[in-house]
Design an enzyme around this catalytic site. Structure first.
Site, PDB file in Angstrom:
ATOM      1  CB  CYS A   2      29.091  -7.601  35.004  1.00 39.36           C
ATOM      2  SG  CYS A   2      28.989  -9.030  36.086  1.00 39.36           S
ATOM      3  NE  ARG A  27      25.503  -4.372  31.443  1.00 41.67           N
ATOM      4  CZ  ARG A  27      24.897  -4.967  30.413  1.00 41.67           C
ATOM      5  NH1 ARG A  27      24.040  -4.289  29.680  1.00 41.67           N
ATOM      6  NH2 ARG A  27      25.175  -6.201  30.106  1.00 41.67           N
ATOM      7  CD1 TRP A  75      23.655 -10.003  39.039  1.00 35.66           C
ATOM      8  CD2 TRP A  75      23.316  -8.272  40.386  1.00 35.66           C
ATOM      9  NE1 TRP A  75      22.541 -10.266  39.790  1.00 35.66           N
ATOM     10  CE2 TRP A  75      22.305  -9.229  40.621  1.00 35.66           C
ATOM     11  CE3 TRP A  75      23.302  -7.099  41.142  1.00 35.66           C
ATOM     12  CZ2 TRP A  75      21.295  -9.044  41.568  1.00 35.66           C
ATOM     13  CZ3 TRP A  75      22.293  -6.915  42.072  1.00 35.66           C
ATOM     14  CH2 TRP A  75      21.306  -7.876  42.279  1.00 35.66           C
ATOM     15  CG  ASN A  99      28.221  -9.031  31.016  1.00 37.68           C
ATOM     16  OD1 ASN A  99      27.655  -9.574  31.961  1.00 37.68           O
ATOM     17  ND2 ASN A  99      27.558  -8.497  30.007  1.00 37.68           N
ATOM     18  N   GLY A 100      29.136 -12.227  31.880  1.00 35.87           N
ATOM     19  CA  GLY A 100      28.587 -13.485  31.372  1.00 35.87           C
ATOM     20  C   GLY A 100      28.830 -14.624  32.347  1.00 35.87           C
ATOM     21  CD  GLU A 483       3.441 -12.171  40.103  1.00 30.95           C
ATOM     22  OE1 GLU A 483       3.217 -12.197  41.332  1.00 30.95           O
ATOM     23  OE2 GLU A 483       4.250 -11.381  39.591  1.00 30.95           O
ATOM     24  CE  LYS A 487       4.031  -7.947  39.596  1.00 31.32           C
ATOM     25  NZ  LYS A 487       5.052  -8.777  40.188  1.00 31.32           N
ATOM     26  CD  GLU A 490       3.559  -5.367  42.878  1.00 38.19           C
ATOM     27  OE1 GLU A 490       4.547  -5.231  43.602  1.00 38.19           O
ATOM     28  OE2 GLU A 490       3.559  -6.097  41.863  1.00 38.19           O
ATOM     29  CG  HIS A 506     -17.284 -21.719  47.376  1.00 35.18           C
ATOM     30  ND1 HIS A 506     -18.250 -22.542  47.885  1.00 35.18           N
ATOM     31  CD2 HIS A 506     -16.596 -22.464  46.476  1.00 35.18           C
ATOM     32  CE1 HIS A 506     -18.144 -23.751  47.331  1.00 35.18           C
ATOM     33  NE2 HIS A 506     -17.142 -23.719  46.461  1.00 35.18           N
ATOM     34  CE  LYS A 605      13.169  -5.101  42.599  1.00 37.00           C
ATOM     35  NZ  LYS A 605      12.008  -5.751  41.981  1.00 37.00           N
TER      36      LYS A 605
HETATM   37  C1  F6R Z   1       5.862  -7.783  43.710  1.00 40.61           C
HETATM   38  C2  F6R Z   1       7.041  -7.606  44.513  1.00 40.61           C
HETATM   39  C3  F6R Z   1       7.005  -8.024  45.929  1.00 40.61           C
HETATM   40  C4  F6R Z   1       8.198  -8.926  46.228  1.00 40.61           C
HETATM   41  C5  F6R Z   1       8.255  -9.254  47.736  1.00 40.61           C
HETATM   42  C6  F6R Z   1       9.376 -10.220  48.059  1.00 40.61           C
HETATM   43  O1  F6R Z   1       6.037  -7.307  42.418  1.00 40.61           O
HETATM   44  O2  F6R Z   1       8.048  -7.142  44.036  1.00 40.61           O
HETATM   45  O3  F6R Z   1       5.812  -8.668  46.243  1.00 40.61           O
HETATM   46  O4  F6R Z   1       8.073 -10.084  45.466  1.00 40.61           O
HETATM   47  O5  F6R Z   1       8.421  -8.078  48.468  1.00 40.61           O
HETATM   48  O6  F6R Z   1      10.606  -9.683  47.727  1.00 40.61           O
HETATM   49  P1  F6R Z   1      11.859 -10.606  47.604  1.00 40.61           P
HETATM   50  O7  F6R Z   1      11.654 -11.525  46.460  1.00 40.61           O
HETATM   51  O8  F6R Z   1      13.009  -9.661  47.376  1.00 40.61           O
HETATM   52  O9  F6R Z   1      11.988 -11.362  48.884  1.00 40.61           O
END
Ligand code: F6R
Length: 610
Positions: A2, A27, A75, A99-100, A483, A487, A490, A506, A605
């Protein structure tokens, strides 16, 4: 995570608090509030949602005057986002922002309730307000009360408190959470980081754990945890406000990668009983009987969260021998899954708003499953609709590519599997303690990897011009290969594939040549020799090899082009450590290509549409 802010001085405090909260909104932004001391009264204004809602309240004729005040942007960790749970929290004559996470808040709450205190929120923070109020009533000064109450609190906190009994003064303290204070010609300021202070002063003091600061208009007095005066030299801040928001890191992704040791601790905090070797997850809202009678576990998620789920599959199978199926949200919802009444369905999501994950969870509920959410955003749709929740306590993840959320999810899965294992008696108390000991070592291991960032950066710089990458992993690190590749694609827009190493021959082996770097995850586990064989197959086809190995393993030094070692941990704990290394690799490749890592093209996001 927070944001807290405070000011005592000659200026009108409300504009200072609001401007400060705006700078702190990164935050946390699920609710906000301020408290002002004015003419012997405490005026509190709070509202749910973004700061603009609080501003609307204040602009709506409800403006308050005053020269001493504290503010908070939240948060949520304990209690959903709501006006009632928003800070500041009041008890008697005093008011507090925090905060915490207070780990022992339930025990303290029961004690205070038995003493007659009434709680108005679901937060852990209100416990501190009542404890302080009780200490002040016993005749203590506010700073003395803060010092006494600190002994009762387990967990982490940065607090700012003011009381009508001590007008024109704010007392602050911290343990495990940052707190910065500063003074200019008009008054004294406090904040949870330096960002909002930069508009007022560049000379700041970072309090140390256990310190207490007493802020007045023209002076700041610092005491240590024994109540002795101490001096901390001021630091001059050269950052601009935008850099300060990122904690001095060049972007949010780097900041969030570096927050992972803290995320691990926060997600574990207060959630285990070391004596019994058990995980303590009260928000699961599931009885032992319900857990024992579940025939099957399911995990459903999307993207990076799905990769965390795949790690969970290996944990469930190896640690507690329970059958588990892992699905992608968009697939599960349109299949005819063989889910039954009483099955446990675990939905994993950072945002808690991902359309496909939500739809899958609703479908599972409709078919009689018990829905548990592993989720970061408190109060999100998934968290509200689930029967039980484990919050990952990562704070807002701002960079679009998920990093710290993944780590929080895997830690939550460790706790869940430990819980299931202890309930089922598959894991003994001693084994439980062993796992806890090793979970608690993970922050140190991650720190160790972060310290070697420059080694990964130099590898990244050599391959940033390539157009294709292959990531190979086996067992629990197969999802980590996925993963790592996700990364990279992306944020760098390089084509990258993650593969189970054994699958390579394969098909994908046809692609391998000297223009395709191959990242091989090769920990010292029972599949080590097999991973090395795959590495040799790659090598034989002239591909540059970047091997991620366990510390102490030098067998690949002469075979791979680059070797990066992670601390030698139990194989089931390697995924987080490899992931941090792969995050850094993807990050530095993208930076070398001159890309905006926080806002990659075409991505959002939170994916709230199908
Ligand atoms: C990858 C990424 C996306 C999310 C996916 C699920 O870096 O950010 O693949 O992981 O869209 O999002 P959440 O976790 O919010 O359901």
């Amino acid at each position: 995570m927070c944001g807290i802010i405070g000011y005592v001085g000659r200026e009108s405090v409300v504009p200072i608090l609001l401007a400060g909260l705006q700078r702190l909104e990164y935050r946390g932004y699920d609710s906000a509030g301020i408290a002002i001391q004015h003419h012997g009264c405490l005026e509190i204004r709070r509202s749910e949602g973004k700061l603009s809602n609080l501003e609307a309240v204040l602009n709506n004729g409800d403006f308050v005057e005053g020269r001493t005040g504290i503010g908070h942007t939240r948060w949520a960790t304990h209690g959903r986002p709501s006006e009632q749970n928003a800070h500041p929290h009041r008890s008697g004559d005093l008011v507090l922002v925090h905060n915490g996470i207070i780990e022992n808040f339930l025990v303290l709450r029961h004690r205070l309730e038995s003493e007659g205190y009434r709680f108005e929120s679901e937060t852990d923070t209100e416990v501190i307000a009542h404890l302080l109020s009780s200490a002040v009533k016993r005749g203590g000064r506010l700073d003395e009360a803060v010092r006494q109450v600190a002994h009762d609190l387990h967990g982490s906190y940065a607090i700012a408190v003011m009381s009508l009994t001590e007008p024109g003064r704010i007392v602050v303290s911290r343990s495990g959470c940052p707190l910065v204070i500063g003074l200019n010609g008009t008054g004294a300021f406090l904040a949870s980081d330096v960002t909002p202070l930069l508009a007022h002063t560049r000379e700041v003091v970072y309090l140390e754990d256990g310190d207490i600061g007493i802020l007045e208009e023209s002076e700041i007095h610092i005491l240590d945890s024994d109540g002795q005066s101490k001096t901390i030299p001021a630091e001059t801040i050269h950052w601009d406000a935008e850099a300060a928001e990122k904690g001095g890191y060049p972007n949010f992704m780097m900041k969030e990668i570096h927050e992972q040791p803290q995320v691990i601790m926060d997600t574990l905090r207060g959630r285990f009983d070391y004596e019994t070797g058990e995980a303590d997850l009260p928000d699961l809202s599931m009885t032992k009987e319900e857990l024992l009678s579940a025939k099957r576990f399911w995990i459903v998620a999307c993207g990076t969260s799905w990769h965390a789920g795949l790690v969970g599959k290996y944990l469930f199978e190896e640690m507690v021998r329970r059958p588990i199926q892992v699905d992608i949200g968009s697939e599960f919802r349109y299949r005819e899954p063989m889910i039954q009444q009483g099955d446990v369905f675990i939905a994993i999501s950072q945002s808690g708003e991902t359309a496909d994950t939500l739809a899958a969870a609703r479908e599972a509920k409709r078919r009689g499953a018990r829905v548990l959410a592993i989720v970061n955003a408190v109060g999100s749709t998934l968290a509200r609709e689930a029967d039980g929740v484990i919050y990952t306590r990562c704070g807002p993840e701002i960079s679009v590519a998920s990093t710290k959320a993944f780590t929080g999810q895997v830690i939550a899965l460790y706790l869940l599997v430990l819980h299931v294992g202890r309930v089922n008696d598959v894991l003994s108390a001693e084994e439980g303690r062993w796992w806890l000991d090793h979970f608690l070592m993970l922050p140190g291991h991650v720190e160790h990897i972060l310290k070697q960032e420059s080694a990964i950066e130099s590898i990244a710089n050599q391959y940033a011009h390539m157009n294709n990458f292959l990531y190979l992993g086996r067992g629990i690190n197969y999802p980590i290969a996925l993963e790592g590749a996700l990364k990279l694609k992306e944020i760098s827009y390089i084509h990258a594939e993650g593969y189970a190493a054994g699958e390579m021959k394969h098909g994908p082996i046809a692609l391998i040549d000297k223009e395709m770097p191959v990242v091989v995850l090769s920990p010292k586990d029972r599949l080590y020799e097999k991973s090395v064989s795959n590495l040799m197959e790659v090598r034989a086809r002239s591909a540059p090899v970047i091997a991620f190995v366990s510390e102490g393993d030098h067998a690949l030094d002469k075979v791979a082009d680059h070797v990066f070692a992670i601390p030698d941990v139990h194989p089931l704990l390697t995924p987080i450590l490899f992931t941090v290394g792969l995050q850094l690799l993807a990050y530095h490749i993208a930076i070398q290509r001159g890309l905006d890592v926080d806002r990659p093209r075409n991505l959002a996001k939170s994916v709230t549409v199908e």
